[in-house]
Design a protein around this motif. Sequence first.
Motif, PDB file in Angstrom:
ATOM      1  N   ARG A 109       0.819  -1.206   0.000  1.00 43.09           N
ATOM      2  CA  ARG A 109       0.000   0.000   0.000  1.00 43.09           C
ATOM      3  C   ARG A 109       0.857   1.263   0.000  1.00 43.09           C
ATOM      4  NH1 ARG A 109      -3.198  -3.131   3.676  1.00 43.09           N
ATOM      5  NH2 ARG A 109      -2.117  -2.155   5.432  1.00 43.09           N
ATOM      6  N   ASP A 110       1.934   1.241   0.783  1.00 50.91           N
ATOM      7  CA  ASP A 110       2.762   2.431   0.932  1.00 50.91           C
ATOM      8  C   ASP A 110       3.702   2.641  -0.250  1.00 50.91           C
ATOM      9  OD1 ASP A 110       3.860   4.669   2.472  1.00 50.91           O
ATOM     10  OD2 ASP A 110       5.644   3.412   2.665  1.00 50.91           O
ATOM     11  N   TYR A 111       4.313   1.576  -0.740  1.00 53.33           N
ATOM     12  CA  TYR A 111       5.355   1.699  -1.771  1.00 53.33           C
ATOM     13  C   TYR A 111       4.800   1.539  -3.190  1.00 53.33           C
ATOM     14  CZ  TYR A 111      10.083   1.307  -3.741  1.00 53.33           C
ATOM     15  OH  TYR A 111      11.241   1.514  -4.450  1.00 53.33           O
ATOM     16  N   TYR A 112       3.927   0.542  -3.388  1.00 54.91           N
ATOM     17  CA  TYR A 112       3.363   0.293  -4.714  1.00 54.91           C
ATOM     18  C   TYR A 112       2.019   0.984  -4.925  1.00 54.91           C
ATOM     19  CZ  TYR A 112       6.766  -3.546  -5.280  1.00 54.91           C
ATOM     20  OH  TYR A 112       7.911  -4.302  -5.394  1.00 54.91           O
ATOM     21  N   HIS A 113       1.388   1.398  -3.829  1.00 61.44           N
ATOM     22  CA  HIS A 113       0.053   2.001  -3.883  1.00 61.44           C
ATOM     23  C   HIS A 113      -0.950   1.041  -4.521  1.00 61.44           C
ATOM     24  CE1 HIS A 113       2.064   5.627  -2.653  1.00 61.44           C
ATOM     25  NE2 HIS A 113       2.812   5.629  -3.746  1.00 61.44           N
ATOM     26  N   THR A 114      -0.817  -0.207  -4.176  1.00 59.31           N
ATOM     27  CA  THR A 114      -1.720  -1.254  -4.625  1.00 59.31           C
ATOM     28  C   THR A 114      -1.738  -2.330  -3.555  1.00 59.31           C
ATOM     29  OG1 THR A 114      -2.192  -2.841  -6.405  1.00 59.31           O
ATOM     30  CG2 THR A 114       0.116  -2.439  -5.890  1.00 59.31           C
ATOM     31  N   ASP A 115      -2.470  -3.411  -3.786  1.00 60.81           N
ATOM     32  CA  ASP A 115      -2.560  -4.456  -2.764  1.00 60.81           C
ATOM     33  C   ASP A 115      -1.878  -5.750  -3.190  1.00 60.81           C
ATOM     34  OD1 ASP A 115      -4.284  -5.218  -4.737  1.00 60.81           O
ATOM     35  OD2 ASP A 115      -6.033  -5.538  -3.454  1.00 60.81           O
ATOM     36  N   LYS A 116      -0.987  -5.641  -4.176  1.00 63.06           N
ATOM     37  CA  LYS A 116      -0.292  -6.837  -4.648  1.00 63.06           C
ATOM     38  C   LYS A 116       1.065  -6.465  -5.239  1.00 63.06           C
ATOM     39  CE  LYS A 116      -2.764  -6.607  -9.075  1.00 63.06           C
ATOM     40  NZ  LYS A 116      -3.672  -7.323 -10.000  1.00 63.06           N
ATOM     41  N   PRO A 117       1.934  -7.432  -5.430  1.00 58.80           N
ATOM     42  CA  PRO A 117       3.251  -7.130  -6.013  1.00 58.80           C
ATOM     43  C   PRO A 117       3.117  -6.696  -7.467  1.00 58.80           C
ATOM     44  CG  PRO A 117       2.930  -9.502  -5.848  1.00 58.80           C
ATOM     45  CD  PRO A 117       1.788  -8.868  -5.105  1.00 58.80           C
ATOM     46  N   ILE A 118       4.122  -5.993  -7.968  1.00 56.83           N
ATOM     47  CA  ILE A 118       4.053  -5.461  -9.334  1.00 56.83           C
ATOM     48  C   ILE A 118       5.004  -6.181 -10.291  1.00 56.83           C
ATOM     49  CG2 ILE A 118       3.308  -3.199  -8.520  1.00 56.83           C
ATOM     50  CD1 ILE A 118       6.174  -2.208  -9.060  1.00 56.83           C
ATOM     51  N   GLY A 119       5.657  -7.227  -9.797  1.00 56.50           N
ATOM     52  CA  GLY A 119       6.478  -8.036 -10.701  1.00 56.50           C
ATOM     53  C   GLY A 119       7.914  -7.605 -10.871  1.00 56.50           C
ATOM     54  N   GLU A 120       8.469  -6.908  -9.892  1.00 56.39           N
ATOM     55  CA  GLU A 120       9.870  -6.475 -10.008  1.00 56.39           C
ATOM     56  C   GLU A 120      10.831  -7.654 -10.181  1.00 56.39           C
ATOM     57  OE1 GLU A 120      11.257  -2.767  -7.741  1.00 56.39           O
ATOM     58  OE2 GLU A 120       9.725  -3.615  -6.423  1.00 56.39           O
ATOM     59  N   VAL A 121      10.454  -8.816  -9.683  1.00 54.26           N
ATOM     60  CA  VAL A 121      11.341  -9.975  -9.705  1.00 54.26           C
ATOM     61  C   VAL A 121      11.382 -10.682 -11.063  1.00 54.26           C
ATOM     62  CG1 VAL A 121       9.650 -11.747  -9.048  1.00 54.26           C
ATOM     63  CG2 VAL A 121      12.009 -11.958  -8.271  1.00 54.26           C
ATOM     64  N   ILE A 122      10.424 -10.402 -11.932  1.00 52.72           N
ATOM     65  CA  ILE A 122      10.281 -11.182 -13.165  1.00 52.72           C
ATOM     66  C   ILE A 122      11.469 -11.035 -14.103  1.00 52.72           C
ATOM     67  CG2 ILE A 122       8.903 -11.500 -15.255  1.00 52.72           C
ATOM     68  CD1 ILE A 122       6.426 -10.764 -13.609  1.00 52.72           C
ATOM     69  N   GLU A 123      11.804  -9.808 -14.464  1.00 52.41           N
ATOM     70  CA  GLU A 123      12.879  -9.601 -15.448  1.00 52.41           C
ATOM     71  C   GLU A 123      14.243 -10.071 -14.944  1.00 52.41           C
ATOM     72  OE1 GLU A 123      12.605  -8.966 -18.650  1.00 52.41           O
ATOM     73  OE2 GLU A 123      10.462  -9.113 -18.218  1.00 52.41           O
ATOM     74  N   PRO A 124      14.640  -9.755 -13.698  1.00 49.50           N
ATOM     75  CA  PRO A 124      15.948 -10.254 -13.256  1.00 49.50           C
ATOM     76  C   PRO A 124      16.008 -11.781 -13.180  1.00 49.50           C
ATOM     77  CG  PRO A 124      14.768  -9.214 -11.444  1.00 49.50           C
ATOM     78  CD  PRO A 124      14.030  -8.860 -12.691  1.00 49.50           C
ATOM     79  N   THR A 125      14.889 -12.414 -12.864  1.00 46.97           N
ATOM     80  CA  THR A 125      14.880 -13.882 -12.837  1.00 46.97           C
ATOM     81  C   THR A 125      15.060 -14.432 -14.236  1.00 46.97           C
ATOM     82  OG1 THR A 125      13.417 -13.891 -10.902  1.00 46.97           O
ATOM     83  CG2 THR A 125      13.573 -15.933 -12.165  1.00 46.97           C
ATOM     84  N   LYS A 126      14.388 -13.833 -15.199  1.00 44.66           N
ATOM     85  CA  LYS A 126      14.559 -14.256 -16.600  1.00 44.66           C
ATOM     86  C   LYS A 126      15.999 -14.045 -17.055  1.00 44.66           C
ATOM     87  CE  LYS A 126       9.787 -13.552 -18.180  1.00 44.66           C
ATOM     88  NZ  LYS A 126       8.889 -12.761 -19.067  1.00 44.66           N
ATOM     89  N   LYS A 127      16.611 -12.941 -16.596  1.00 46.31           N
ATOM     90  CA  LYS A 127      18.007 -12.675 -16.946  1.00 46.31           C
ATOM     91  C   LYS A 127      18.921 -13.755 -16.385  1.00 46.31           C
ATOM     92  CE  LYS A 127      19.724  -8.492 -16.894  1.00 46.31           C
ATOM     93  NZ  LYS A 127      20.251  -7.166 -16.438  1.00 46.31           N
ATOM     94  N   ILE A 128      18.684 -14.135 -15.127  1.00 39.75           N
ATOM     95  CA  ILE A 128      19.493 -15.191 -14.494  1.00 39.75           C
ATOM     96  C   ILE A 128      19.317 -16.509 -15.235  1.00 39.75           C
ATOM     97  CG2 ILE A 128      19.731 -16.612 -12.418  1.00 39.75           C
ATOM     98  CD1 ILE A 128      19.037 -14.081 -10.804  1.00 39.75           C
ATOM     99  N   LEU A 129      18.070 -16.845 -15.576  1.00 40.07           N
ATOM    100  CA  LEU A 129      17.817 -18.092 -16.306  1.00 40.07           C
ATOM    101  C   LEU A 129      18.534 -18.098 -17.660  1.00 40.07           C
ATOM    102  CD1 LEU A 129      14.011 -18.619 -15.560  1.00 40.07           C
ATOM    103  CD2 LEU A 129      15.936 -19.952 -14.651  1.00 40.07           C
ATOM    104  N   LYS A 130      18.560 -16.940 -18.311  1.00 37.40           N
ATOM    105  CA  LYS A 130      19.243 -16.839 -19.602  1.00 37.40           C
ATOM    106  C   LYS A 130      20.748 -17.027 -19.449  1.00 37.40           C
ATOM    107  CE  LYS A 130      19.851 -13.743 -23.573  1.00 37.40           C
ATOM    108  NZ  LYS A 130      19.508 -12.399 -24.151  1.00 37.40           N
ATOM    109  N   ILE A 131      21.322 -16.391 -18.426  1.00 38.86           N
ATOM    110  CA  ILE A 131      22.764 -16.513 -18.180  1.00 38.86           C
ATOM    111  C   ILE A 131      23.125 -17.963 -17.845  1.00 38.86           C
ATOM    112  CG2 ILE A 131      24.658 -15.849 -16.646  1.00 38.86           C
ATOM    113  CD1 ILE A 131      23.297 -13.106 -16.375  1.00 38.86           C
ATOM    114  N   LEU A 132      22.320 -18.598 -17.018  1.00 40.87           N
ATOM    115  CA  LEU A 132      22.577 -19.993 -16.654  1.00 40.87           C
ATOM    116  C   LEU A 132      22.489 -20.904 -17.874  1.00 40.87           C
ATOM    117  CD1 LEU A 132      20.643 -20.315 -13.257  1.00 40.87           C
ATOM    118  CD2 LEU A 132      23.077 -19.847 -13.633  1.00 40.87           C
ATOM    119  N   LYS A 133      21.507 -20.662 -18.725  1.00 35.74           N
ATOM    120  CA  LYS A 133      21.363 -21.474 -19.935  1.00 35.74           C
ATOM    121  C   LYS A 133      22.557 -21.291 -20.862  1.00 35.74           C
ATOM    122  CE  LYS A 133      18.247 -22.434 -23.802  1.00 35.74           C
ATOM    123  NZ  LYS A 133      16.947 -22.079 -24.467  1.00 35.74           N
TER     124      LYS A 133
END
Length: 295
Positions: free
Chosen positions: A36-60
């Motif tokens: 509520r305070d940081y995102y001004h919403t009631d759920k996550p906004i997906g900040e973790v998605i792109e860096p996880t995809k980047k890690i998966l790409k590097i590992l592959k």
Amino acid sequence: MKSPLILCIDFEEWYHGRWATGSPIARWKNVKSFFRDYYHTDKPIGEVIEPTKKILKILKQNDVKATFFILGEMAEWYPDLVRKIASCGHEVACHGLHHRDLTMMQANQFALELAQSRKILEKLSGKKIIGFRAPNLVITPWLHEVLIKQKFLYDSSVCPSRSLQGKYINQTQAPCNPYRVSRESILKKGDTPLYEIPIPAFPILKLPGAVSIATRIFGLKWTEITLNTALKTGAAVYYLHPCEFNPPPKLIDPTFKERIFFRRSGSFMTKALEAILKKYSGRIIPIKDYLTKIV
């Protein structure tokens, strides 16, 4: 034969690191108030998605498989990403249901949450979950008893470092290489069915070394010294977080400690991971593969 380097990724958001998880030093009371305070919403906004995809790409690109310790709530928020991690051949392990220090709950509550998060992860990954890592690496005297009762094969929460911010208490004498846990204590060698896969500390100084936070703060050489020392006597662990591949979060009036904590987040970690994969090429494996060789 060279000792293996075990690579782990803790699949969590930046705010899980004692920022919004009920810890006495947290900025926010809980995750909901953070949203509520940081995102001004009631759920996550997906900040973790792109860096996880980047890690998966590097590992592959480097033909490397790793162990992903995943929070139950993260799996519920990002089920497709968990399925992607599993489909890429990486090991899925349990990081608890919510990212709260185990000292903030009783053994029976932890046991219920552990079973719940395991069920979520097994449904998404299609694999039996055999490993656990405690949030913030905060352990309790009863942790190994719960894990053994629920027939987990391993834990990876011990770090033989000096105590820092309520972590690593009385752990400096713990082994830095994998061992079977004693019935007396998770910090001692014994004959239980549970294996401990510890995170090595920097030699002599006994400070965290085989973790990306230390890599960013002290430099890549600090981590290499830690790993090289531990690898002389057996397998060693290195772990990181997807959020560290993003720029630092925009905090209002960050303290000096907070600025240090997020030091060199972003492109530095991409280069650091690539350097580690290159330096230890041919010997990097997930925990399940290591245990297959010794059990």
